[in-house]
Design a protein around this motif. Structure first.
Motif, short mmCIF file in Angstrom:
data_model
loop_
_atom_site.label_atom_id
_atom_site.label_comp_id
_atom_site.label_asym_id
_atom_site.label_seq_id
_atom_site.Cartn_x
_atom_site.Cartn_y
_atom_site.Cartn_z
N ILE A 65 0.87 -1.24 -0.13
CA ILE A 65 -0.06 -0.19 0.01
C ILE A 65 0.97 1.25 0.10
O ILE A 65 0.55 2.25 -0.68
CB ILE A 65 -1.06 0.09 1.32
CG1 ILE A 65 -1.91 -1.11 1.31
CG2 ILE A 65 -1.87 1.46 1.30
CD1 ILE A 65 -2.80 -1.19 -0.12
N SER A 66 1.76 1.28 0.71
CA SER A 66 2.92 2.40 0.90
C SER A 66 3.54 2.49 -0.38
O SER A 66 3.59 3.72 -0.72
CB SER A 66 3.88 2.31 1.92
OG SER A 66 4.75 1.18 1.57
N LEU A 67 3.90 1.44 -1.16
CA LEU A 67 4.42 1.82 -2.37
C LEU A 67 3.53 2.25 -3.60
O LEU A 67 3.93 3.06 -4.35
CB LEU A 67 4.77 0.23 -2.95
CG LEU A 67 6.19 -0.30 -2.51
CD1 LEU A 67 6.63 -1.50 -2.95
CD2 LEU A 67 7.22 0.68 -2.58
N GLN A 68 2.11 1.98 -3.33
CA GLN A 68 1.23 2.31 -4.38
C GLN A 68 1.02 3.73 -4.00
O GLN A 68 0.84 4.54 -4.94
CB GLN A 68 -0.13 1.62 -4.11
CG GLN A 68 0.00 0.18 -4.65
CD GLN A 68 -1.30 -0.57 -4.33
OE1 GLN A 68 -1.89 -0.38 -3.40
NE2 GLN A 68 -1.63 -1.79 -5.18
N ILE A 69 0.81 4.25 -2.73
CA ILE A 69 0.63 5.61 -2.45
C ILE A 69 2.03 6.43 -3.01
O ILE A 69 1.82 7.55 -3.63
CB ILE A 69 0.57 5.95 -0.92
CG1 ILE A 69 -0.78 5.26 -0.51
CG2 ILE A 69 0.67 7.60 -0.74
CD1 ILE A 69 -0.76 5.10 0.90
N ALA A 70 3.30 6.02 -2.74
CA ALA A 70 4.45 6.61 -3.26
C ALA A 70 4.18 6.85 -4.97
O ALA A 70 4.78 7.84 -5.32
CB ALA A 70 5.61 5.99 -2.75
N PHE A 71 3.89 5.73 -5.37
CA PHE A 71 3.81 5.62 -6.73
C PHE A 71 2.94 6.92 -7.47
O PHE A 71 3.20 7.38 -8.41
CB PHE A 71 3.66 4.36 -7.61
CG PHE A 71 3.56 4.30 -8.84
CD1 PHE A 71 4.47 4.19 -9.74
CD2 PHE A 71 2.15 4.09 -9.55
CE1 PHE A 71 4.47 4.23 -11.07
CE2 PHE A 71 2.14 4.19 -11.03
CZ PHE A 71 3.16 4.00 -11.87
N ALA A 72 1.86 6.76 -6.84
CA ALA A 72 0.52 7.71 -7.05
C ALA A 72 1.26 9.08 -6.98
O ALA A 72 0.93 10.01 -7.90
CB ALA A 72 -0.46 7.57 -6.45
N GLN A 73 1.89 9.41 -5.97
CA GLN A 73 2.61 10.92 -5.70
C GLN A 73 3.62 11.03 -6.71
O GLN A 73 3.53 12.26 -7.39
CB GLN A 73 3.17 10.72 -4.41
CG GLN A 73 1.84 10.78 -3.11
CD GLN A 73 2.62 10.57 -1.91
OE1 GLN A 73 3.85 10.60 -1.56
NE2 GLN A 73 1.61 11.24 -0.84
N ASP A 74 4.23 10.32 -7.21
CA ASP A 74 5.28 10.31 -8.31
C ASP A 74 4.63 10.66 -9.43
O ASP A 74 5.36 11.60 -10.26
CB ASP A 74 6.19 9.17 -8.34
CG ASP A 74 7.25 9.04 -7.09
OD1 ASP A 74 7.32 10.19 -6.41
OD2 ASP A 74 7.81 8.02 -6.76
N GLN A 75 3.42 10.04 -9.75
CA GLN A 75 2.88 10.21 -11.11
C GLN A 75 1.93 11.54 -11.23
O GLN A 75 1.62 11.85 -12.27
CB GLN A 75 1.96 9.16 -11.15
CG GLN A 75 2.65 7.56 -11.59
CD GLN A 75 3.64 7.73 -12.77
OE1 GLN A 75 4.72 7.77 -12.63
NE2 GLN A 75 3.19 7.85 -14.02
N SER A 76 1.80 12.05 -10.09
CA SER A 76 1.18 13.45 -10.18
C SER A 76 1.82 14.55 -10.72
O SER A 76 2.76 14.58 -10.45
CB SER A 76 0.72 13.62 -8.42
OG SER A 76 -0.30 15.11 -8.73
N PRO A 77 0.91 15.26 -11.47
CA PRO A 77 1.53 16.46 -12.15
C PRO A 77 1.83 17.63 -11.20
O PRO A 77 2.11 18.70 -11.72
CB PRO A 77 0.52 16.90 -13.23
CG PRO A 77 -0.75 16.32 -12.64
CD PRO A 77 -0.44 14.99 -11.79
N TYR A 78 1.08 17.52 -9.87
CA TYR A 78 1.42 18.62 -9.13
C TYR A 78 2.27 18.37 -7.81
O TYR A 78 2.35 17.17 -7.31
CB TYR A 78 -0.13 18.70 -8.38
CG TYR A 78 -1.27 18.76 -9.39
CD1 TYR A 78 -1.21 19.92 -10.12
CD2 TYR A 78 -2.23 17.69 -9.72
CE1 TYR A 78 -2.43 20.00 -11.38
CE2 TYR A 78 -3.04 17.76 -10.74
CZ TYR A 78 -3.14 19.08 -11.47
OH TYR A 78 -4.08 18.77 -12.63
N THR A 79 2.89 19.40 -7.46
CA THR A 79 3.67 19.62 -6.07
C THR A 79 3.10 20.42 -5.01
O THR A 79 2.05 21.18 -5.54
CB THR A 79 4.91 19.90 -6.51
OG1 THR A 79 5.03 20.94 -7.19
CG2 THR A 79 5.70 18.77 -7.53
N PHE A 80 3.43 20.35 -4.07
CA PHE A 80 2.88 21.26 -2.89
C PHE A 80 4.01 22.14 -2.36
O PHE A 80 4.99 21.68 -1.92
CB PHE A 80 2.35 20.41 -2.02
CG PHE A 80 0.94 19.76 -2.69
CD1 PHE A 80 -0.38 20.48 -2.92
CD2 PHE A 80 0.99 18.66 -3.30
CE1 PHE A 80 -1.44 19.76 -3.41
CE2 PHE A 80 0.04 17.88 -4.14
CZ PHE A 80 -1.23 18.53 -4.04
#
Length: 237
Positions: A14-29
């Motif tokens: 699950i943590s890997l999936q979350i990290a992957f989704a964050q990497d794929q997002s076009p947005y940063t914060f």
């Protein structure tokens, strides 16, 4: 022990999936600026959405002269039967003027704020403008019919889109093969334009973001006193 052994790899997955989704997002914060959301797209902080409580500012008597809205309206690529969308219509300042220019056409007034939607519907009824249809959009899409729009325009709105990538993809689907997208944005390059920085954009930034989402600039109108007049066409027709 068996449950524990199962939970460890599951949680890791699950943590890997979350990290992957964050990497794929076009947005940063980042830490939000005074008028920004802290959400960043292609190097630009997305601005807060203007509340409809600012309706009086949208309808101010001085707007026509200050922004030369008559020239902007006259420069729209319209035919009498055009089907257009005013995305982020607000008070309908442009909506109802455009509707009168295309008596055989149609204007979709797209809004997400309920008080703006009620205002637009009431005014369309009072002005007997049957060619205006008010549409409730979402933060990610305008909810427009596919392949139906000749021109979509956003007046001082694009910089407030919370999901510009998803929204532009949805707009592209709504536009006809030769449909166009027009952005009016306050000039970031001009320090004399007295608008909050997060609510201004440069031509360079607009071109970069639109090009990344399948649009090419076909006209850079430099005739308005405060705003850029940037007309785009789809590259994936």
């Amino acid at each position: 022990m068996k449950i524990s052994n199962f939970l460890i790899p599951f949680c890791f997955l699950i943590s890997l999936q979350i990290a992957f989704a964050q990497d794929q997002s076009p947005y940063t914060f980042k830490k939000p600026s005074a008028n920004g959301t802290g959400k960043v797209y292609m190097g630009r902080e997305i601005a807060h959405v203007m509340s409809f409580e600012g309706v009086e500012w949208l309808e101010r008597n001085s707007r026509t002269q200050e922004e030369n809205t008559n020239l902007a309206l006259a420069s729209l690529p319209l035919k009498s039967n055009s089907v257009v969308a005013d995305v982020g219509a607000g008070s309908g300042f442009y909506t109802f003027r455009v509707a009168k220019q295309i008596p055989k056409g149609k204007v979709y007034a797209v809004e997400i704020q309920e008080d703006a939607i009620a205002y637009l519907k009431k005014k369309a009824f009072e002005d007997s403008l049957a060619n205006v249809e008010v549409i409730k959009g979402t933060a990610k899409e305008p909810n427009l019919p596919a392949n139906s729009i000749d021109l979509a325009f956003m007046v001082d709105v694009y910089h407030e889109l919370q999901y510009p990538q998803a929204y532009l993809a949805a707009l592209s689907k709504a536009l006809k093969p030769n449909g166009q997208l027009l952005l009016l944005e306050y000039k970031e390059e001009d320090p004399t334009v007295a608008i909050k920085p997060e609510h201004k954009m440069s031509v360079q930034q607009v071109k970069k973001e639109l090009a990344a989402n399948g649009f090419k600039l076909v006209r850079n109108g430099k005739f308005l006193p405060l705003q850029h007049f940037l007309l785009f066409e789809k590259t994936n027709k």
